[in-house]
Design an enzyme around this catalytic site. Structure first.
Site, PDB file in Angstrom:
ATOM      1  N   SER A 142       0.855  -1.205   0.000  1.00  0.00           N
ATOM      2  CA  SER A 142       0.000   0.000   0.000  1.00  0.00           C
ATOM      3  C   SER A 142       0.879   1.239   0.000  1.00  0.00           C
ATOM      4  O   SER A 142       2.005   1.213   0.526  1.00  0.00           O
ATOM      5  CB  SER A 142      -0.875   0.010   1.250  1.00  0.00           C
ATOM      6  OG  SER A 142      -1.535   1.250   1.387  1.00  0.00           O
ATOM      7  N   TYR A 155      -0.851  -0.608  10.704  1.00  0.00           N
ATOM      8  CA  TYR A 155      -1.055  -0.869   9.269  1.00  0.00           C
ATOM      9  C   TYR A 155       0.130  -0.359   8.449  1.00  0.00           C
ATOM     10  O   TYR A 155       0.637  -1.060   7.574  1.00  0.00           O
ATOM     11  CB  TYR A 155      -2.354  -0.208   8.809  1.00  0.00           C
ATOM     12  CG  TYR A 155      -2.740  -0.534   7.375  1.00  0.00           C
ATOM     13  CD1 TYR A 155      -3.240  -1.792   7.030  1.00  0.00           C
ATOM     14  CD2 TYR A 155      -2.598   0.408   6.356  1.00  0.00           C
ATOM     15  CE1 TYR A 155      -3.603  -2.089   5.710  1.00  0.00           C
ATOM     16  CE2 TYR A 155      -2.965   0.122   5.044  1.00  0.00           C
ATOM     17  CZ  TYR A 155      -3.465  -1.131   4.734  1.00  0.00           C
ATOM     18  OH  TYR A 155      -3.818  -1.419   3.427  1.00  0.00           O
TER      19      TYR A 155
HETATM   20  N1  LIG Z   1      -8.913  -0.940  -0.040  1.00  0.00           N
HETATM   21  C1  LIG Z   1      -7.850  -0.133  -0.124  1.00  0.00           C
HETATM   22  O1  LIG Z   1      -7.989   1.110  -0.200  1.00  0.00           O
HETATM   23  C2  LIG Z   1      -6.465  -0.710  -0.136  1.00  0.00           C
HETATM   24  C3  LIG Z   1      -5.398   0.170  -0.422  1.00  0.00           C
HETATM   25  C4  LIG Z   1      -4.105  -0.339  -0.437  1.00  0.00           C
HETATM   26  C5  LIG Z   1      -3.901  -1.676  -0.173  1.00  0.00           C
HETATM   27  N2  LIG Z   1      -4.948  -2.504   0.108  1.00  0.00           N
HETATM   28  C6  LIG Z   1      -4.670  -3.905   0.383  1.00  0.00           C
HETATM   29  O2  LIG Z   1      -5.350  -4.708  -0.533  1.00  0.00           O
HETATM   30  C7  LIG Z   1      -5.537  -6.010   0.057  1.00  0.00           C
HETATM   31  C8  LIG Z   1      -7.004  -6.419  -0.134  1.00  0.00           C
HETATM   32  O3  LIG Z   1      -7.811  -5.572   0.685  1.00  0.00           O
HETATM   33  P1  LIG Z   1      -9.275  -5.109   0.270  1.00  0.00           P
HETATM   34  O4  LIG Z   1      -9.273  -3.632   0.206  1.00  0.00           O
HETATM   35  O5  LIG Z   1      -9.728  -5.889  -0.902  1.00  0.00           O
HETATM   36  O6  LIG Z   1     -10.101  -5.490   1.600  1.00  0.00           O
HETATM   37  P2  LIG Z   1     -11.064  -6.710   1.970  1.00  0.00           P
HETATM   38  O7  LIG Z   1     -12.239  -6.739   1.061  1.00  0.00           O
HETATM   39  O8  LIG Z   1     -11.308  -6.539   3.414  1.00  0.00           O
HETATM   40  O9  LIG Z   1     -10.202  -8.012   1.688  1.00  0.00           O
HETATM   41  C9  LIG Z   1      -9.283  -8.531   2.609  1.00  0.00           C
HETATM   42  C10 LIG Z   1      -9.034  -9.974   2.246  1.00  0.00           C
HETATM   43  O10 LIG Z   1      -8.034 -10.479   3.162  1.00  0.00           O
HETATM   44  C11 LIG Z   1      -8.493 -11.720   3.650  1.00  0.00           C
HETATM   45  N3  LIG Z   1      -7.971 -11.997   4.983  1.00  0.00           N
HETATM   46  C12 LIG Z   1      -7.930 -11.175   6.045  1.00  0.00           C
HETATM   47  N4  LIG Z   1      -7.446 -11.824   7.116  1.00  0.00           N
HETATM   48  C13 LIG Z   1      -7.175 -13.091   6.713  1.00  0.00           C
HETATM   49  C14 LIG Z   1      -6.700 -14.241   7.371  1.00  0.00           C
HETATM   50  N5  LIG Z   1      -6.353 -14.233   8.671  1.00  0.00           N
HETATM   51  N6  LIG Z   1      -6.554 -15.390   6.656  1.00  0.00           N
HETATM   52  C15 LIG Z   1      -6.892 -15.421   5.340  1.00  0.00           C
HETATM   53  N7  LIG Z   1      -7.358 -14.356   4.656  1.00  0.00           N
HETATM   54  C16 LIG Z   1      -7.503 -13.203   5.353  1.00  0.00           C
HETATM   55  C17 LIG Z   1     -10.015 -11.588   3.678  1.00  0.00           C
HETATM   56  O11 LIG Z   1     -10.617 -12.869   3.662  1.00  0.00           O
HETATM   57  P3  LIG Z   1     -11.386 -13.541   4.916  1.00  0.00           P
HETATM   58  O12 LIG Z   1     -11.935 -12.450   5.774  1.00  0.00           O
HETATM   59  O13 LIG Z   1     -12.420 -14.400   4.256  1.00  0.00           O
HETATM   60  O14 LIG Z   1     -10.342 -14.354   5.609  1.00  0.00           O
HETATM   61  C18 LIG Z   1     -10.283 -10.838   2.383  1.00  0.00           C
HETATM   62  O15 LIG Z   1     -10.370 -11.747   1.321  1.00  0.00           O
HETATM   63  C19 LIG Z   1      -5.115  -5.879   1.513  1.00  0.00           C
HETATM   64  O16 LIG Z   1      -3.807  -6.360   1.679  1.00  0.00           O
HETATM   65  C20 LIG Z   1      -5.135  -4.379   1.742  1.00  0.00           C
HETATM   66  O17 LIG Z   1      -4.276  -4.007   2.786  1.00  0.00           O
HETATM   67  C21 LIG Z   1      -6.235  -2.050   0.132  1.00  0.00           C
END
Ligand SMILES: NC(=O)c1ccc[n+]([C@@H]2O[C@H](COP(=O)([O-])OP(=O)(O)OC[C@H]3O[C@@H](n4cnc5c(N)ncnc54)[C@H](OP(=O)(O)O)[C@@H]3O)[C@@H](O)[C@H]2O)c1
Length: 250
Positions: A142, A155
């Site tokens: 990120s 984070y």
């Molecule tokens: N949204 C943003 O603005 C943004 C910006 C920069 C980076 N990111 C990064 O992008 C990635 C995806 O995030 P997102 O925005 O798509 O959010 P999200 O919809 O909350 O997705 C998070 C994913 O991580 C999985 N996860 C969390 N804890 C886990 C665990 N203990 N074991 C296995 N899987 C786990 C969740 O699956 P389960 O809950 O089913 O386990 C879910 O599939 C993350 O690394 C986030 O930090 C997001």
């Protein structure tokens, strides 16, 4: 030349960016293993892939903090897929502390999922890809990892750790023909960002997935902001002196 991924594992595929990446890989004809904790959400993503009629989807319910269970699951998924071209580590969690909240458990949980979980899965993929002299690893870090921010210490630390570890992995693996791609999105419209107040330049998850896959398909081992405009923001943010940065509500 554009890389074509036919067999892929997406860790964190039950929602948000990971789910969209899985759908877009399958739309391109790939077999995709969907990994995450929430079985119903994983099955829903697999269902949309099956309904679309392109590619195939396998569901694997797994918590990335159950580190001992990753090696046998990785082997099983590679066997089920008939090999592996790509692994995407999208698992992530965000806890934003209140002004006077200092919570070790939440900070630890973010490092466990985003750093140690990535080490667990991507060491397995690294060894597999080094042996086959090919493969692509994508880690979703990120822009938040560029500085230690007062509003989200755990984070920003987890993402900085992930970025650095991916750089080291890239420096080990590119000589064996393996690409290690670090993507650093800005704000993406997913469950993770629902509760945030400020979300400048936010993009939808399908757009983020499309940009991330385009970066991976281009080959090489880039470290890229998603979308690219965040590179300028990162440059500015990194250049702010510490004594000023601590006064900002970032
Ligand atoms: N949204 C943003 O603005 C943004 C910006 C920069 C980076 N990111 C990064 O992008 C990635 C995806 O995030 P997102 O925005 O798509 O959010 P999200 O919809 O909350 O997705 C998070 C994913 O991580 C999985 N996860 C969390 N804890 C886990 C665990 N203990 N074991 C296995 N899987 C786990 C969740 O699956 P389960 O809950 O089913 O386990 C879910 O599939 C993350 O690394 C986030 O930090 C997001």
């Amino acid at each position: 030349m554009s890389l074509r991924f036919q067999r892929a594992i997406v860790v964190g595929a039950s929602s948000g960016i990971g789910a969209e990446i899985a759908r877009q890989l399958a739309a391109d004809g790939a077999s995709v293993a969907l990994v995450g904790r929430r079985a119903a959400e994983l099955e829903a993503v697999a269902g949309t892939i099956r309904t679309a009629g392109k590619g195939t989807a396998f569901v694997a319910v797994h918590d990335v903090t159950q580190y001992d269970t990753a090696p046998p699951l990785f082997e099983k998924l590679v066997a089920d897929l008939g090999g592996l071209d790509l692994i995407v580590y999208a698992a992530g969690n965000l806890f934003v502390p209140a002004e006077s909240e200092y919570d070790f458990a939440k900070d630890r949980a973010m490092v466990e999922v985003q750093v140690i979980g990535a080490m667990s899965w991507l060491n397995l993929a690294g060894a597999h890809f080094e042996a086959q002299r090919a493969g692509t690893i994508v880690g979703i870090s990120s822009i938040a990892g560029e500085r230690g921010r007062r509003t989200m210490p755990g984070y920003t630390t987890a993402k900085a750790g992930l970025t650095t570890w991916l750089e080291a992995l890239r420096n080990r693996l590119t000589r064996y023909g393996v690409n290690v791609v670090t993507v650093k999105p800005g704000f993406v419209d997913t469950a993770m960002t629902q509760h945030l107040v400020k979300k400048p330049m936010m993009i939808p998850a399908p757009k983020a997935a499309q940009l991330i896959l385009a970066t991976a398909r281009a080959g090489g081992s880039p470290s890229a902001f998603i979308p690219g405009q965040w590179a300028l923001v990162a440059l500015i943010v990194r250049s702010i002196p510490s004594f000023l940065f601590r006064k900002l509500d970032l």
